[in-house]
Design an enzyme around this catalytic site. Sequence first.
Site, PDB file in Angstrom:
ATOM      1  N   ILE A  31      -5.843  -0.895   4.649  1.00 61.74           N
ATOM      2  CA  ILE A  31      -6.983  -0.985   4.437  1.00 61.74           C
ATOM      3  C   ILE A  31      -7.678  -1.949   5.450  1.00 61.74           C
ATOM      4  O   ILE A  31      -9.126  -1.637   5.704  1.00 61.74           O
ATOM      5  CB  ILE A  31      -7.605  -1.444   3.158  1.00 61.74           C
ATOM      6  N   HIS A  99       6.898  -4.135   2.137  1.00 61.37           N
ATOM      7  CA  HIS A  99       6.267  -2.976   2.848  1.00 61.37           C
ATOM      8  C   HIS A  99       6.443  -3.236   4.279  1.00 61.37           C
ATOM      9  O   HIS A  99       6.698  -4.417   4.759  1.00 61.37           O
ATOM     10  CB  HIS A  99       4.700  -3.075   2.515  1.00 61.37           C
ATOM     11  N   PHE A 100       6.331  -2.151   5.083  1.00 60.19           N
ATOM     12  CA  PHE A 100       6.524  -2.089   6.399  1.00 60.19           C
ATOM     13  C   PHE A 100       5.345  -1.558   6.947  1.00 60.19           C
ATOM     14  O   PHE A 100       4.782  -0.647   6.493  1.00 60.19           O
ATOM     15  CB  PHE A 100       7.797  -1.148   6.644  1.00 60.19           C
ATOM     16  N   HIS A 101       4.988  -2.527   7.919  1.00 59.99           N
ATOM     17  CA  HIS A 101       3.831  -2.096   8.803  1.00 59.99           C
ATOM     18  C   HIS A 101       4.278  -0.911   9.989  1.00 59.99           C
ATOM     19  O   HIS A 101       5.083  -1.323  10.495  1.00 59.99           O
ATOM     20  CB  HIS A 101       2.946  -3.122   9.168  1.00 59.99           C
TER      21      HIS A 101
HETATM   22  P1  5GP Z   1       1.075  -8.598   4.820  1.00 60.57           P
HETATM   23  O1  5GP Z   1       0.436  -9.683   5.451  1.00 60.57           O
HETATM   24  O2  5GP Z   1       1.541  -8.756   3.314  1.00 60.57           O
HETATM   25  O3  5GP Z   1       2.404  -8.203   5.321  1.00 60.57           O
HETATM   26  O4  5GP Z   1       0.165  -7.418   4.729  1.00 60.57           O
HETATM   27  C1  5GP Z   1      -0.456  -6.840   3.677  1.00 60.57           C
HETATM   28  C2  5GP Z   1      -1.125  -5.542   4.271  1.00 60.57           C
HETATM   29  O5  5GP Z   1      -1.786  -4.839   3.099  1.00 60.57           O
HETATM   30  C3  5GP Z   1      -2.320  -5.893   4.926  1.00 60.57           C
HETATM   31  O6  5GP Z   1      -2.431  -5.483   6.258  1.00 60.57           O
HETATM   32  C4  5GP Z   1      -3.727  -5.600   4.433  1.00 60.57           C
HETATM   33  O7  5GP Z   1      -4.780  -5.161   5.007  1.00 60.57           O
HETATM   34  C5  5GP Z   1      -3.010  -4.427   3.293  1.00 60.57           C
HETATM   35  N1  5GP Z   1      -3.785  -4.495   2.035  1.00 60.57           N
HETATM   36  C6  5GP Z   1      -4.202  -5.168   1.127  1.00 60.57           C
HETATM   37  N2  5GP Z   1      -4.704  -4.629   0.083  1.00 60.57           N
HETATM   38  C7  5GP Z   1      -4.799  -3.371   0.323  1.00 60.57           C
HETATM   39  C8  5GP Z   1      -5.240  -2.496  -0.218  1.00 60.57           C
HETATM   40  O8  5GP Z   1      -6.025  -2.350  -1.681  1.00 60.57           O
HETATM   41  N3  5GP Z   1      -5.123  -0.906   0.156  1.00 60.57           N
HETATM   42  C9  5GP Z   1      -4.517  -0.886   1.376  1.00 60.57           C
HETATM   43  N4  5GP Z   1      -4.491   0.447   1.723  1.00 60.57           N
HETATM   44  N5  5GP Z   1      -3.831  -1.742   2.129  1.00 60.57           N
HETATM   45  C10 5GP Z   1      -4.208  -3.056   1.602  1.00 60.57           C
END
Ligand code: 5GP
Length: 141
Positions: A31, A99-101
């Site tokens: 998102i 999660h994997f980006h």
């Molecule tokens: P982290 O920093 O935990 O590795 O990344 C979490 C990711 O989840 C972030 O890039 C953020 O934009 C994404 N994210 C958080 N909430 C949501 C959501 O409700 N929907 C989607 N599609 N992505 C989300």
Amino acid sequence: MPDTIFNKIIDGDIPCHKVYEDDKVLAFLDIGPLSRGHTLVIPKESAQTLDQLSADSAAAIGRVLPRIAQAVLSATGARSFNVLQNNGADAHQEVMHVHFHIIPKYDDGAGLGIGWKAGALDASEGAELAKRIADQCRREA
Ligand code: 5GP
């Protein structure tokens, strides 16, 4: 396990732009994308960090990551990408569900920016540390 936004997405309580799903894995657009096509690949199993994930879910993700990455490249036209996987708040994890980006990198620089301050591995410390990690790997196999 704390309930996270990703559990709600898995359950269909919160919408997402889904790009892949099977019985163990879900992938959808981030998102807050770092670049066009930034995709998240998550296990349906609720685990906070990768070290806590079951081998089954890890294998299921490993099986489809290349296919999803290829699809992201094909759909966006990007030729390079980073796979980022944060574990723990100190390591920039915000959503406490593994999660994997998949982050496409574009010619204009859009994508993941990396600050990489490399050190130099001391040989004797390296040998000792590698042995300790190897011992743990054997213990946990
Ligand atoms: P982290 O920093 O935990 O590795 O990344 C979490 C990711 O989840 C972030 O890039 C953020 O934009 C994404 N994210 C958080 N909430 C949501 C959501 O409700 N929907 C989607 N599609 N992505 C989300």
